[in-house]
Design a protein around this motif. Structure first.
Motif, mmCIF file in Angstrom:
data_model
loop_
_atom_site.group_PDB
_atom_site.id
_atom_site.type_symbol
_atom_site.label_atom_id
_atom_site.label_comp_id
_atom_site.label_asym_id
_atom_site.label_seq_id
_atom_site.Cartn_x
_atom_site.Cartn_y
_atom_site.Cartn_z
ATOM 1 N N GLY A 334 0.803 -1.210 0.000
ATOM 2 C CA GLY A 334 0.000 0.000 0.000
ATOM 3 C C GLY A 334 0.838 1.262 0.000
ATOM 4 O O GLY A 334 1.991 1.271 -0.456
ATOM 5 N N LYS A 335 0.261 2.320 0.525
ATOM 6 C CA LYS A 335 0.918 3.633 0.546
ATOM 7 C C LYS A 335 2.249 3.545 1.301
ATOM 8 O O LYS A 335 2.346 2.929 2.352
ATOM 9 C CB LYS A 335 -0.007 4.656 1.213
ATOM 10 N N ASP A 336 3.257 4.177 0.709
ATOM 11 C CA ASP A 336 4.600 4.228 1.288
ATOM 12 C C ASP A 336 5.215 2.845 1.493
ATOM 13 O O ASP A 336 6.086 2.652 2.355
ATOM 14 C CB ASP A 336 4.589 4.990 2.617
ATOM 15 N N GLY A 337 4.758 1.857 0.713
ATOM 16 C CA GLY A 337 5.351 0.522 0.769
ATOM 17 C C GLY A 337 4.891 -0.331 1.931
ATOM 18 O O GLY A 337 5.468 -1.406 2.172
ATOM 19 N N ARG A 338 3.841 0.081 2.647
ATOM 20 C CA ARG A 338 3.355 -0.697 3.785
ATOM 21 C C ARG A 338 2.492 -1.862 3.303
ATOM 22 O O ARG A 338 1.669 -1.706 2.394
ATOM 23 C CB ARG A 338 2.556 0.185 4.752
ATOM 24 N N LEU A 401 -11.105 0.583 6.633
ATOM 25 C CA LEU A 401 -10.023 0.449 7.605
ATOM 26 C C LEU A 401 -8.850 1.379 7.312
ATOM 27 O O LEU A 401 -7.915 1.473 8.119
ATOM 28 C CB LEU A 401 -9.525 -1.004 7.618
ATOM 29 N N GLY A 402 -8.861 2.042 6.152
ATOM 30 C CA GLY A 402 -7.790 2.985 5.838
ATOM 31 C C GLY A 402 -6.634 2.389 5.073
ATOM 32 O O GLY A 402 -5.639 3.073 4.812
ATOM 33 N N HIS A 403 -6.730 1.102 4.687
ATOM 34 C CA HIS A 403 -5.663 0.484 3.898
ATOM 35 C C HIS A 403 -5.696 0.966 2.448
ATOM 36 O O HIS A 403 -4.649 1.040 1.792
ATOM 37 C CB HIS A 403 -5.805 -1.043 3.891
ATOM 38 N N MET A 404 -6.902 1.241 1.957
ATOM 39 C CA MET A 404 -7.091 1.592 0.557
ATOM 40 C C MET A 404 -7.980 2.824 0.453
ATOM 41 O O MET A 404 -8.503 3.321 1.451
ATOM 42 C CB MET A 404 -7.729 0.418 -0.215
ATOM 43 N N GLY A 433 -6.263 2.029 -4.788
ATOM 44 C CA GLY A 433 -7.714 2.200 -4.891
ATOM 45 C C GLY A 433 -8.440 0.981 -5.417
ATOM 46 O O GLY A 433 -7.842 0.083 -6.017
ATOM 47 N N MET A 434 -9.750 0.963 -5.178
ATOM 48 C CA MET A 434 -10.598 -0.095 -5.734
ATOM 49 C C MET A 434 -10.782 0.078 -7.229
ATOM 50 O O MET A 434 -10.922 -0.882 -7.977
ATOM 51 C CB MET A 434 -11.960 -0.093 -5.041
#
Length: 485
Positions: A334-338, A401-404, A433-434
């Motif tokens: 995800g964002k910033d490689g998480r 949940l804020g992952h996407m 994103g979805m």
């Protein structure tokens, strides 16, 4: 180099389409008709709804207020440039001018009625402009869709010559070919006098020298000339070319070597007669702010509630098919490689992951954006879920949940991210994103290079309006099943 007479015979076999000159008149006719219809609806609505108590008789005012409002509204649209030929077909300038002119017309009507003490019904006024502004915007949208559809079929296109060095010419020509709805038909290239090539690297014929632009434009019945890098040796030469073309119906366009930058990030500021193009920084940082997160949270929660029957149907079919797990969870970046666990309805056989390497070898594809038609791993329930993108619905919980995010580049697995170069790593600046820009621009029918380009454009040019537009287009892309497999 191919001679002018030889090229003229081949390139002017079809006369240029001149119906584009009637486009402003068509828009004027549509606007006038819509405003007149809205005025009649406002009269009837004011009488039937009777929202505002007033002694004013709308019917008696029609002979005075009706024609004046229509004429004033149309005049305001014309004054603010809503019928200028350059605003049609692309960009938001057309809609902005229609909206600004309509609001100004409403203000002038209200203030004018007060100053001359004309008893204009408030209900009629609110209904007329409240319905009229959306109607005009929708009319322009419908006209634009019709124009784009015609251009994709090869109609209402402008014949274009591109002047410049061959590399710059090919760069511009590729953009125009990639976006057929813009309506530009490139008929030839004009290169500097020292370049004796007969065609560019992409096969575009060189029809003459850039310093003969005016003569060649008339000879080939060109509607526009695009001047790119290397077209002229000095500003005085370009100024002379503009002077030579000022009495011809030929549009002059400067195409700088700047691509994939939204117009919101470009500012033209003349300094001492020199137009300077200022490029604002990429807007990906704005995509991490609270406004987008609030939009994602409320949107995902509402969609979960709305699609709850679909969740139940899909889960039942997956479970009954092979008694395996309903959901497929996979670690994505995800964002910033998480890393995070991405949720989907399971659409493949239970050992699908172990088959990837073999299928890649058979298809001759790399791991980056790996997709294939008629994938043997997909189950029967999985086919209809993939066709309608139902398998992606559990990702609404990832959004919550804020992952996407609802809108953004698609999340990829670690082995795909490991193949990123410096430019592709910019995808990780925002939440995945979805749905995203490339999903509504062809989905899996696009090449990997085109998908990457669209993802990077989204990251660098993020805006909330673009997110809303992509979300609206997603419904059409899903229902049409174009590029879904």
């Amino acid at each position: 180099m191919t001679t002018t007479s030889e090229n003229t015979q081949t390139l002017t076999s079809a006369s240029p389409h001149r119906l584009l000159r009637y486009l402003p008149a068509s828009a004027l006719l549509i606007d006038a008709l819509l405003v007149a219809v809205v005025g009649l609806v406002a009269i009837v609505g004011r009488r039937e709804l009777d929202v505002f108590a007033s002694s004013a008789q709308v019917e008696s005012q029609l002979a005075v207020a009706g024609p004046l409002m229509i004429a004033g509204w149309i005049a305001m649209l014309a004054i603010l440039g809503a019928y200028h030929r350059d605003v049609f077909g692309a960009g938001t300038d057309e809609y902005r001018r229609v909206l600004n002119a309509s609001l100004l017309a409403a203000g002038v009507t209200g203030v004018g009625s007060y100053l001359v003490k004309f008893e204009l019904s408030r209900g009629f006024f609110i209904l007329a402009y409240g319905l009229g502004v959306p109607a005009l915007l929708f009319g322009r949208f419908a006209l634009r869709r019709a124009l784009h559809s015609a251009r994709r079929r090869g109609l209402l296109r402008q014949r274009v010559l591109i002047a410049g060095s061959r590399s710059h010419i090919d760069e511009v020509a590729r953009v125009l070919a990639r976006e057929p709805w813009l309506g530009y038909e490139v008929i030839g290239a004009l290169t500097p006098e020292y370049d004796l090539s007969e065609e560019t690297a992409t096969g575009l014929p060189v029809v003459g020298n850039a310093n003969e632009a005016t003569t060649l434009a008339k000879a080939y019945s060109a509607d526009s000339i695009f001047f790119t890098g290397g077209a002229v040796g000095s500003s005085s030469q370009f100024r002379q070319a503009v002077w030579d073309l000022e009495h011809e119906s030929i549009q002059v366009v400067i195409a700088p070597s700047v691509t994939d930058i939204s117009n919101e990030r470009i500012r033209i500021r003349p300094v001492g007669g020199l137009p300077l193009m200022h490029i604002e920084p990429p807007t990906w940082t704005d995509a991490s702010r609270w406004g987008k997160r609030l939009f994602d949270s409320l949107g995902s929660l509402g969609l979960i509630l709305a699609f709850s029957p679909v969740f139940l149907l899909a889960a039942t079919q997956v479970k009954l098919h092979d008694r395996g797990p309903i959901f497929f969870k996979q670690t994505r970046i995800g964002k910033d490689g998480r890393e995070f666990q991405c949720f989907k309805f399971r659409t493949m056989v239970q050992n699908a992951e172990s088959m990837v390497a073999e299928l890649q070898e058979q298809q001759g594809q790399s791991a980056l954006l790996f997709k294939m038609k008629d994938d043997p791993r997909i189950t029967p329930p999985g086919r209809w879920m993939r066709r309608l993108s139902v398998d992606e619905l559990p990702q609404l919980f990832n959004v919550l949940l804020g992952h996407m995010s609802l809108i953004g580049p698609r999340p990829q697995v670690a082995r795909e991210v490991a193949l990123y170069d410096d430019s592709m790593s910019r995808r990780l600046h925002v939440r995945p994103g979805m749905t995203g820009l490339w999903q509504v621009s062809g989905r899996n029918d696009l090449t990997a290079e085109e998908a990457i380009r669209l993802d990077l454009y989204y990251v660098d040019n993020w805006s909330m309006l673009q997110d809303i537009s992509i979300l609206a287009k997603t419904l059409g892309a899903v229902l049409s099943s174009r590029g879904a497999y």
